[in-house]
Enzyme design. Structure first.
Site, PDB file in Angstrom:
ATOM      1  N   ASN A 157       0.887  -1.176  -0.031  1.00 32.06           N
ATOM      2  CA  ASN A 157       0.048  -0.039  -0.024  1.00 32.06           C
ATOM      3  C   ASN A 157       0.774   1.265   0.040  1.00 32.06           C
ATOM      4  O   ASN A 157       1.485   1.343   1.010  1.00 32.06           O
ATOM      5  CB  ASN A 157      -0.849   0.134   1.403  1.00 32.06           C
ATOM      6  CG  ASN A 157      -1.680   1.381   1.211  1.00 32.06           C
ATOM      7  OD1 ASN A 157      -1.875   2.108   0.369  1.00 32.06           O
ATOM      8  ND2 ASN A 157      -2.474   1.489   2.628  1.00 32.06           N
TER       9      ASN A 157
ATOM     10  N   LYS B  48       0.046   4.443  -0.174  1.00 33.51           N
ATOM     11  CA  LYS B  48      -0.585   5.489   0.267  1.00 33.51           C
ATOM     12  C   LYS B  48      -0.596   6.510  -0.743  1.00 33.51           C
ATOM     13  O   LYS B  48      -0.507   6.453  -1.793  1.00 33.51           O
ATOM     14  CB  LYS B  48      -0.076   5.639   1.700  1.00 33.51           C
ATOM     15  CG  LYS B  48      -0.241   4.398   2.583  1.00 33.51           C
ATOM     16  CD  LYS B  48       0.233   4.637   3.964  1.00 33.51           C
ATOM     17  CE  LYS B  48      -0.031   3.422   4.818  1.00 33.51           C
ATOM     18  NZ  LYS B  48      -0.196   3.593   6.167  1.00 33.51           N
TER      19      LYS B  48
ATOM     20  N   HIS C  82      -9.426   0.813   5.036  1.00 32.86           N
ATOM     21  CA  HIS C  82      -7.930   1.192   5.835  1.00 32.86           C
ATOM     22  C   HIS C  82      -8.406   2.116   6.853  1.00 32.86           C
ATOM     23  O   HIS C  82      -9.140   3.000   6.610  1.00 32.86           O
ATOM     24  CB  HIS C  82      -7.246   1.710   4.831  1.00 32.86           C
ATOM     25  CG  HIS C  82      -5.656   1.783   5.138  1.00 32.86           C
ATOM     26  ND1 HIS C  82      -5.248   2.984   6.048  1.00 32.86           N
ATOM     27  CD2 HIS C  82      -4.653   0.934   5.065  1.00 32.86           C
ATOM     28  CE1 HIS C  82      -4.172   2.477   6.313  1.00 32.86           C
ATOM     29  NE2 HIS C  82      -3.524   1.443   5.663  1.00 32.86           N
TER      30      HIS C  82
ATOM     31  N   GLU D  38      -6.727   4.857   7.744  1.00 32.57           N
ATOM     32  CA  GLU D  38      -6.405   5.962   7.262  1.00 32.57           C
ATOM     33  C   GLU D  38      -7.861   6.572   6.713  1.00 32.57           C
ATOM     34  O   GLU D  38      -8.058   7.711   7.216  1.00 32.57           O
ATOM     35  CB  GLU D  38      -5.280   6.149   6.593  1.00 32.57           C
ATOM     36  CG  GLU D  38      -4.074   6.036   7.259  1.00 32.57           C
ATOM     37  CD  GLU D  38      -2.955   5.557   6.758  1.00 32.57           C
ATOM     38  OE1 GLU D  38      -2.965   5.496   5.332  1.00 32.57           O
ATOM     39  OE2 GLU D  38      -2.003   4.974   7.268  1.00 32.57           O
TER      40      GLU D  38
ATOM     41  N   GLU E 275      -4.891  -4.843  10.622  1.00 34.33           N
ATOM     42  CA  GLU E 275      -3.915  -3.696  10.686  1.00 34.33           C
ATOM     43  C   GLU E 275      -4.029  -2.982  12.210  1.00 34.33           C
ATOM     44  O   GLU E 275      -4.808  -2.068  12.166  1.00 34.33           O
ATOM     45  CB  GLU E 275      -3.857  -2.855   9.597  1.00 34.33           C
ATOM     46  CG  GLU E 275      -3.567  -3.580   8.281  1.00 34.33           C
ATOM     47  CD  GLU E 275      -3.003  -2.506   7.287  1.00 34.33           C
ATOM     48  OE1 GLU E 275      -2.056  -2.712   6.885  1.00 34.33           O
ATOM     49  OE2 GLU E 275      -3.580  -1.384   7.083  1.00 34.33           O
TER      50      GLU E 275
ATOM     51  N   GLY F 154       2.882   2.692  10.679  1.00 36.30           N
ATOM     52  CA  GLY F 154       3.732   3.628  10.241  1.00 36.30           C
ATOM     53  C   GLY F 154       4.273   4.437  11.788  1.00 36.30           C
ATOM     54  O   GLY F 154       5.022   5.242  11.822  1.00 36.30           O
TER      55      GLY F 154
ATOM     56  N   SER G  89       4.062  -1.683  10.316  1.00 38.02           N
ATOM     57  CA  SER G  89       5.333  -1.684  10.578  1.00 38.02           C
ATOM     58  C   SER G  89       5.931  -2.985  10.131  1.00 38.02           C
ATOM     59  O   SER G  89       6.974  -3.550  10.861  1.00 38.02           O
ATOM     60  CB  SER G  89       5.783  -1.300  11.821  1.00 38.02           C
ATOM     61  OG  SER G  89       5.371  -0.108  12.170  1.00 38.02           O
TER      62      SER G  89
HETATM   63  P1  13P Z   1       3.297   0.526   7.771  1.00 47.03           P
HETATM   64  O1  13P Z   1       3.908  -0.723   6.980  1.00 47.03           O
HETATM   65  O2  13P Z   1       3.993   1.871   6.836  1.00 47.03           O
HETATM   66  O3  13P Z   1       3.188   0.372   8.949  1.00 47.03           O
HETATM   67  O4  13P Z   1       2.001   0.805   7.200  1.00 47.03           O
HETATM   68  C1  13P Z   1       0.975  -0.005   7.108  1.00 47.03           C
HETATM   69  C2  13P Z   1      -0.161   0.009   6.427  1.00 47.03           C
HETATM   70  O5  13P Z   1      -0.952   0.976   6.682  1.00 47.03           O
HETATM   71  C3  13P Z   1      -0.546  -0.802   5.140  1.00 47.03           C
HETATM   72  O6  13P Z   1      -2.026  -0.537   4.740  1.00 47.03           O
END
Ligand code: 13P
Length: 238
Positions: free
Chosen positions: A9, A11, A92, A94, A160, A166, A202
């Site tokens: 992903n 983003k 997701h 976010e 997740e 992140g 992560s």
């Molecule tokens: P990170 O791997 O940067 O923690 O992000 C995970 C994520 O949100 C994947 O959709």
């Protein structure tokens, strides 16, 4: 032997030129397993062009619930499909947090599946919810609400934990496995058989081998570590 799935992903990272540069390098590796990329919508054309002679699948990070209409700024799943996308990311954290999506998620999921698209549906608890022992309650609510109009076919679930996204703070393999086992039991009880469950939060080349060795972890949904071809290659090689 476990059938593994690796999803990137991106983003809101990378431009079309950076997308081309990434795939020039990434496609030089010999990788097995199902590999998905979710680039930003404005980089889909570049990603689809670069990967057209490979087994890599390209998906879109967000869709609206209709094929077309007066919905300024939204992405049509039908258009993404016509371009060559096979998959859609729904739920997701976010999107849930920054864009206040909750009720609409089951409609997005149903619409994508009605077109024959695959869906990666994301769930996960916040740190506060985990500390208050609400992880299972939150996962149940998100699964119940998001999957109420879903079919098992063409469905992938991603766990997740919000506190691991992140932050560099990965769930331990035990914490991840417990949540995956819980999700897996919920899915089976509710007639969603053989749905793969990916872990996200992560994931790095260093922690991927131990996480993938857990029985209920089918693969990964990777953010930061998928932006670099070498590091994502290492994750896809576990
Ligand atoms: P990170 O791997 O940067 O923690 O992000 C995970 C994520 O949100 C994947 O959709």
């Amino acid at each position: 032997m476990k059938h593994k799935i690796f999803a990137a992903n991106w983003k809101m990272y990378k431009t079309p030129q950076q997308t081309q540069e990434f795939f020039k390098k990434f496609l030089s590796y010999d990788l097995k397993g199902d590999i998905f990329f979710f680039p930003p919508a404005l980089c889909l054309s570049s990603a689809l062009d670069e990967t057209k002679n490979s087994n890599i699948q390209i998906g879109i990070q967000n869709i609206y619930t209709k094929a077309e209409g007066a919905f300024t700024g939204e992405n049509s799943a039908r258009t993404a499909q016509e371009m060559g996308c096979s998959t859609v990311l729904v739920g997701h954290s976010e999107r849930r947090t920054l864009f206040h999506e909750s009720e609409i998620l089951s409609e997005k999921l149903q619409y994508a599946q009605s077109l024959g698209l695959k869906v990666v549906f994301c769930v996960g608890e916040t740190l506060e919810q985990r500390e208050n022992n609400q992880t299972e309650k939150i996962l149940t609510e998100q699964l119940q609400s998001g999957l109420r109009k879903a079919q098992a076919q063409n469905l992938i679930v991603a766990y997740e934990p919000v506190w691991a996204i992140g932050t560099g703070k990965t769930a331990t393999s035990q914490q991840a496995e417990e949540a995956h086992r819980f999700i897996s039991q919920w899915l089976e009880k509710n007639n969603f058989q053989n749905v793969p469950i990916l872990y996200g939060g992560s994931v790095k080349p260093e922690n991927a081998p131990e996480l993938i060795s857990q029985p209920h972890i089918s693969g990964f949904l990777v953010g930061g570590a998928s932006l670099d071809p070498e590091s994502f290659k290492k994750i896809c090689s576990v």
